[in-house]
Design an enzyme around this catalytic site. Structure first.
Site, PDB file in Angstrom:
ATOM      1  N   SER A  28       0.806  -1.226   0.000  1.00  0.00           N
ATOM      2  CA  SER A  28       0.000   0.000   0.000  1.00  0.00           C
ATOM      3  C   SER A  28       0.841   1.281   0.000  1.00  0.00           C
ATOM      4  O   SER A  28       0.455   2.256  -0.664  1.00  0.00           O
ATOM      5  CB  SER A  28      -0.996  -0.003   1.161  1.00  0.00           C
ATOM      6  OG  SER A  28      -0.370  -0.282   2.387  1.00  0.00           O
ATOM      7  N   GLY A  62      -0.208   2.253  14.426  1.00  0.00           N
ATOM      8  CA  GLY A  62      -0.820   3.141  13.447  1.00  0.00           C
ATOM      9  C   GLY A  62      -2.150   3.716  13.869  1.00  0.00           C
ATOM     10  O   GLY A  62      -2.489   4.836  13.479  1.00  0.00           O
ATOM     11  N   GLU A  86       4.259   1.685  10.728  1.00  0.00           N
ATOM     12  CA  GLU A  86       4.557   0.251  10.736  1.00  0.00           C
ATOM     13  C   GLU A  86       5.256  -0.105  12.035  1.00  0.00           C
ATOM     14  O   GLU A  86       6.314   0.427  12.351  1.00  0.00           O
ATOM     15  CB  GLU A  86       5.425  -0.148   9.536  1.00  0.00           C
ATOM     16  CG  GLU A  86       5.766  -1.621   9.488  1.00  0.00           C
ATOM     17  CD  GLU A  86       4.543  -2.522   9.652  1.00  0.00           C
ATOM     18  OE1 GLU A  86       4.556  -3.382  10.560  1.00  0.00           O
ATOM     19  OE2 GLU A  86       3.577  -2.369   8.869  1.00  0.00           O
ATOM     20  N   ASP A  92      -5.680  -1.027   7.655  1.00  0.00           N
ATOM     21  CA  ASP A  92      -5.541  -2.367   7.090  1.00  0.00           C
ATOM     22  C   ASP A  92      -4.767  -3.276   8.047  1.00  0.00           C
ATOM     23  O   ASP A  92      -3.669  -3.724   7.736  1.00  0.00           O
ATOM     24  CB  ASP A  92      -4.811  -2.243   5.739  1.00  0.00           C
ATOM     25  CG  ASP A  92      -4.531  -3.585   5.096  1.00  0.00           C
ATOM     26  OD1 ASP A  92      -5.257  -4.544   5.391  1.00  0.00           O
ATOM     27  OD2 ASP A  92      -3.565  -3.667   4.305  1.00  0.00           O
TER      28      ASP A  92
END
Length: 279
Positions: free
Chosen positions: A103, A146, A121, A166
């Site tokens: 992404s 995140g 991350e 995500d």
């Protein structure tokens, strides 16, 4: 929570849905000149080698993005073209699809001078790979949680916002945590566009997320769900996306994209789209 590595799943049917939606939303939002603050809460690595030991262990890309690539000449929706162009750029000089962008790479390929990207991350190795790939520039890599990081950075300085959430959902409580984070983020920036991915499992665990969003305070939530017509005995039977504040016409255009690949010659799945929470 830190054991998940997307390299085992890169380019699968869920990535096709997720990154197809991301590329379409970016294209539609960039029809206006004003800048966009982009956030990727679970960024992973920037590029994945589809020939690597990890990727070949599951071979999920073979029944995902590889089939889309092989069928690209027959795709009728013009909204596939930006995605196909990025895949071609990432595989220059290669024989077929070898590299698959994560992404952060999809975001960065589309950034204009007035846009920027903040990628979170938490996984040490993934975060290191991402930071090395990012270098310097308008892509900021932050090695922390995140969901918490997103809330600390809202509202953004740019006039518009696009967020991809995500997570791996390795921990069951993540479903509720994502729902809570979405509501808090929406309260800070109600005009933002939020994409929230979730796996569809036979256990129905994903319903904790959709139910919490449906009964919460967030408005204008579109849901897109794809389900495999021949699901495996274990693992994901489908893939879902919540799209908060979708650009006008997104539902029609994204449905056309997925209709191109729903047949048994490509991904062999069904697609359903509806409003989870109306405006």
């Amino acid at each position: 929570m830190l054991s998940y590595l997307h390299g085992f799943h890169a380019g699968n049917f869920a990535d096709v849905q997720k990154h197809g939606a991301l590329s379409l939303v970016l294209s539609m939002m960039q029809s206006k000149a004003s800048g966009i603050a982009c956030f990727d809460t679970h960024a992973g690595s920037a590029l994945y080698d589809l020939h690597s030991e990890r990727a070949r262990k599951t071979a999920e890309a073979d029944s995902g993005i590889q089939r889309v690539w092989q069928a690209r000449a027959s795709l009728t929706s013009p909204d596939w073209q930006p995605l196909l162009d990025i895949l071609a750029q990432c595989n220059q000089g290669q024989d077929g699809l070898v590299n698959y962008p994560g992404s952060p790479a999809w975001f960065r390929q589309c950034l204009r001078p007035q846009d920027d990207l903040t990628a979170f991350e938490l996984h040490p190795a993934e975060g290191e790979h991402l930071a090395q790939w990012a270098g310097s520039g308008r892509l900021r890599v932050i090695r922390q949680d995140g969901l918490a990081g997103l809330l600390r950075h809202l509202p953004p300085r740019q006039p518009r916002l696009l967020v991809l959430i995500d997570p791996s959902y390795e921990v069951k409580t993540e479903y509720q945590e994502v729902a809570r984070t979405l509501e808090k983020a929406w309260q800070k920036c109600r005009h933002g566009v939020y994409l929230i991915w979730y796996p569809i499992l036979a256990s129905g665990a994903h319903e904790a997320l959709t139910s919490a969003v449906k009964t919460g305070g967030v408005h204008k939530v579109l849901t897109s769900e794809v389900r495999l017509r021949k699901p495996p005995e274990r693992g994901m039977t489908g893939s879902g996306l919540l799209v908060v504040n979708p650009p006008w016409g997104f539902d029609t255009r994204f449905t056309a994209m997925l209709n191109d690949v729903a047949g048994d010659q490509v991904l062999n799945l069904s697609h359903h789209m509806d409003w989870l929470v109306p405006e």
